[in-house]
Design an enzyme around this catalytic site. Structure first.
Site, PDB file in Angstrom:
ATOM      1  N   TYR A 137      41.398  45.995  45.737  1.00 49.25           N
ATOM      2  CA  TYR A 137      41.603  46.602  44.422  1.00 49.25           C
ATOM      3  C   TYR A 137      42.870  47.454  44.430  1.00 49.25           C
ATOM      4  O   TYR A 137      43.640  47.467  43.469  1.00 49.25           O
ATOM      5  CB  TYR A 137      40.380  47.440  44.048  1.00 49.25           C
ATOM      6  CG  TYR A 137      39.147  46.606  43.792  1.00 49.25           C
ATOM      7  CD1 TYR A 137      38.978  45.965  42.559  1.00 49.25           C
ATOM      8  CD2 TYR A 137      38.168  46.440  44.764  1.00 49.25           C
ATOM      9  CE1 TYR A 137      37.860  45.185  42.316  1.00 49.25           C
ATOM     10  CE2 TYR A 137      37.055  45.665  44.528  1.00 49.25           C
ATOM     11  CZ  TYR A 137      36.896  45.038  43.310  1.00 49.25           C
ATOM     12  OH  TYR A 137      35.794  44.263  43.073  1.00 49.25           O
ATOM     13  N   ASN A 160      37.847  40.303  33.193  1.00 42.13           N
ATOM     14  CA  ASN A 160      38.592  39.032  33.274  1.00 42.13           C
ATOM     15  C   ASN A 160      38.019  37.988  32.313  1.00 42.13           C
ATOM     16  O   ASN A 160      36.889  37.554  32.482  1.00 42.13           O
ATOM     17  CB  ASN A 160      38.512  38.522  34.718  1.00 42.13           C
ATOM     18  CG  ASN A 160      39.260  37.218  34.920  1.00 42.13           C
ATOM     19  OD1 ASN A 160      39.967  36.756  34.020  1.00 42.13           O
ATOM     20  ND2 ASN A 160      39.088  36.638  36.111  1.00 42.13           N
ATOM     21  N   CYS A 168      39.472  36.472  40.221  1.00 38.85           N
ATOM     22  CA  CYS A 168      39.140  37.877  40.467  1.00 38.85           C
ATOM     23  C   CYS A 168      38.124  37.998  41.609  1.00 38.85           C
ATOM     24  O   CYS A 168      37.963  39.073  42.175  1.00 38.85           O
ATOM     25  CB  CYS A 168      38.614  38.530  39.186  1.00 38.85           C
ATOM     26  SG  CYS A 168      37.196  37.701  38.481  1.00 38.85           S
ATOM     27  N   HIS A 169      37.469  36.886  41.957  1.00 40.38           N
ATOM     28  CA  HIS A 169      36.526  36.928  43.082  1.00 40.38           C
ATOM     29  C   HIS A 169      37.252  37.137  44.419  1.00 40.38           C
ATOM     30  O   HIS A 169      36.618  37.416  45.429  1.00 40.38           O
ATOM     31  CB  HIS A 169      35.692  35.638  43.126  1.00 40.38           C
ATOM     32  CG  HIS A 169      36.514  34.386  43.270  1.00 40.38           C
ATOM     33  ND1 HIS A 169      37.064  33.748  42.181  1.00 40.38           N
ATOM     34  CD2 HIS A 169      36.892  33.678  44.359  1.00 40.38           C
ATOM     35  CE1 HIS A 169      37.741  32.669  42.595  1.00 40.38           C
ATOM     36  NE2 HIS A 169      37.660  32.609  43.915  1.00 40.38           N
ATOM     37  N   GLU A 195      35.663  28.758  49.195  1.00 42.79           N
ATOM     38  CA  GLU A 195      37.009  28.882  49.741  1.00 42.79           C
ATOM     39  C   GLU A 195      37.002  29.194  51.236  1.00 42.79           C
ATOM     40  O   GLU A 195      38.039  29.511  51.825  1.00 42.79           O
ATOM     41  CB  GLU A 195      37.759  29.958  48.935  1.00 42.79           C
ATOM     42  CG  GLU A 195      37.761  29.598  47.455  1.00 42.79           C
ATOM     43  CD  GLU A 195      38.518  30.564  46.560  1.00 42.79           C
ATOM     44  OE1 GLU A 195      39.110  31.526  47.072  1.00 42.79           O
ATOM     45  OE2 GLU A 195      38.515  30.324  45.334  1.00 42.79           O
TER      46      GLU A 195
END
Lengths: 212, 167
Positions: A137, A160, A168-169, A195
């Site tokens: 952040y 978002n 944003c994850h 991912e």
């Protein structure tokens, strides 16, 4: 009192099935300001909405109701909204490929009109974080020009309008904690799993949102 | 998320909700008014015209009446265009019979083909009344007439049909 004639007029009134399509002629006449479609995904049912500029909204439908999402788009973008699944073919295909592990970045153009100011800068910086990488952040606050505004950056990410596609994850706490996620932390965990992020679930282990 | 408000005066629902709520009734009204063959074109023209005007709409309190007003205008346009190409009387219902698949098809087409031969105002009033269940207040607002005139149009239409109609 209803006569036999009136009764027959009602009974024999024309039926109509199926109805002609309106969305494509509307798009051809450049009157379709917002086209939307829904789709099933490993993260539950999604709503996608696009403008002629690009993808403007992706919503988790079990988190926000469809009516609420559409009402909001009507007041913020335009009330000229129609269900037009074909207009969403491209983002739907990219999302399918992403969830199947066959795509690492999204190519659909985006419409940022549902964001503004600092939040937009945070989200546009977030859009540049590649598949498999993460940031904090604090880093995102710095990227947006206010290094000490971590909390504000967190709020921006929480608002978002295009999650998954604007990743944003991929933003985590400096200490290594997952942080928050609008739509539920389990979704963030699953997306990071897709991912291959550190020891989290791999795509093949998906079974919707049942895991805690 | 933050974003500007497009319309401040009237809160317009997403256009799709109108289409979902009234699409079928509008189409049935158009089939009754112009016949099955031309109804699809009129239907698309109705919704495109409505979509064009939608963001500037001043009053969203009765969207059903509004959309039927637009459809009614399309019917009038259609009849005018039709008159210009001077279609010979009697050939119109031909193709309509083959598309109807439900059991009482012939009677359906016969009765409603006869409705389409009524004067335009009577036909529209009748279609609104018996196809989409409109009250006289709604018929008058869609057609821009008084409620009395709406009632008279329906009454005259029934009278004319009754002289010929034996089920």
């Amino acid at each position: 009192m209803m006569t036999e004639l009136e009764h027959d007029l009602r009974r024999l009134a024309p039926v109509s099935d199926p109805l002609p399509d309106v969305s494509e002629p509307a798009a051809a006449a450049q009157l379709l300001d917002v086209a939307y479609a829904t789709l099933d995904s490993p993260l539950g049912r999604l709503l996608l909405a696009t403008t002629p500029t690009g993808l403007a909204r992706l919503a988790y439908l079990d988190y926000e109701g469809e009516d609420a999402v559409l009402e909001h788009l009507a007041t913020t973008l335009s009330p000229r909204i129609l269900a037009a699944p074909r207009r969403l073919d491209e983002p739907r295909r990219e999302l399918d490929e992403y969830f199947a592990g066959a795509r690492r970045s999204f190519e659909v153009p985006l419409d940022w009109r549902l964001t503004r100011g600092f939040a937009r800068r945070v989200l546009q910086a977030t859009a540049k974080i590649p598949f498999g990488a993460t940031a904090t952040y604090k880093q995102m606050a710095a990227e947006a020009g206010s290094p000490r505004a971590s909390r504000a950056a967190g709020n921006a990410l929480g608002s978002n309008p295009i999650p998954i596609v604007v990743p944003c994850h991929r933003i985590l706490h400096s200490g290594g904690g997952l942080g928050g996620y609008t739509g539920g932390i389990e979704r963030k965990r699953l997306l990071l799993g897709v991912e291959g992020y550190g020891g989290l679930k791999r795509p093949e282990a998906y079974s919707g949102l049942k895991q805690p | 998320m933050a974003a500007r408000n497009v319309s401040s005066a009237v809160r317009l629902p997403p256009f799709q909700t109108l289409l979902d709520a009234h699409g079928r009734d509008v189409h049935r009204f158009l089939v009754a008014s112009v016949g099955r063959i031309d109804a699809d074109d009129c239907y698309q023209e109705t919704w495109i015209a409505a979509l064009r005007a939608y963001p500037k709409l001043k009053d969203a309190s009765n969207l059903r009446s509004w959309i039927f007003t637009v459809a009614h205008r399309k019917v009038i346009d259609h009849i005018r265009a039709r008159r210009r190409v001077a279609v010979p009387v009697g050939v119109v219902p031909e193709a309509a019979t083959e598309t109807a698949t439900e059991a009482p098809a012939t009677t359906d087409e016969e009765l409603w083909a006869r409705v389409r031969e009524l004067p335009a105002k009577q036909r529209t009033a009748l279609a609104l009344r018996y196809v989409v269940d409109a009250g006289y207040d709604e018929i008058s607002s869609v057609m821009g007439t008084s409620e009395d005139a709406a009632r008279r149009n329906v009454h005259e239409a029934l009278k004319r049909l009754r002289t010929e109609y034996q089920p």
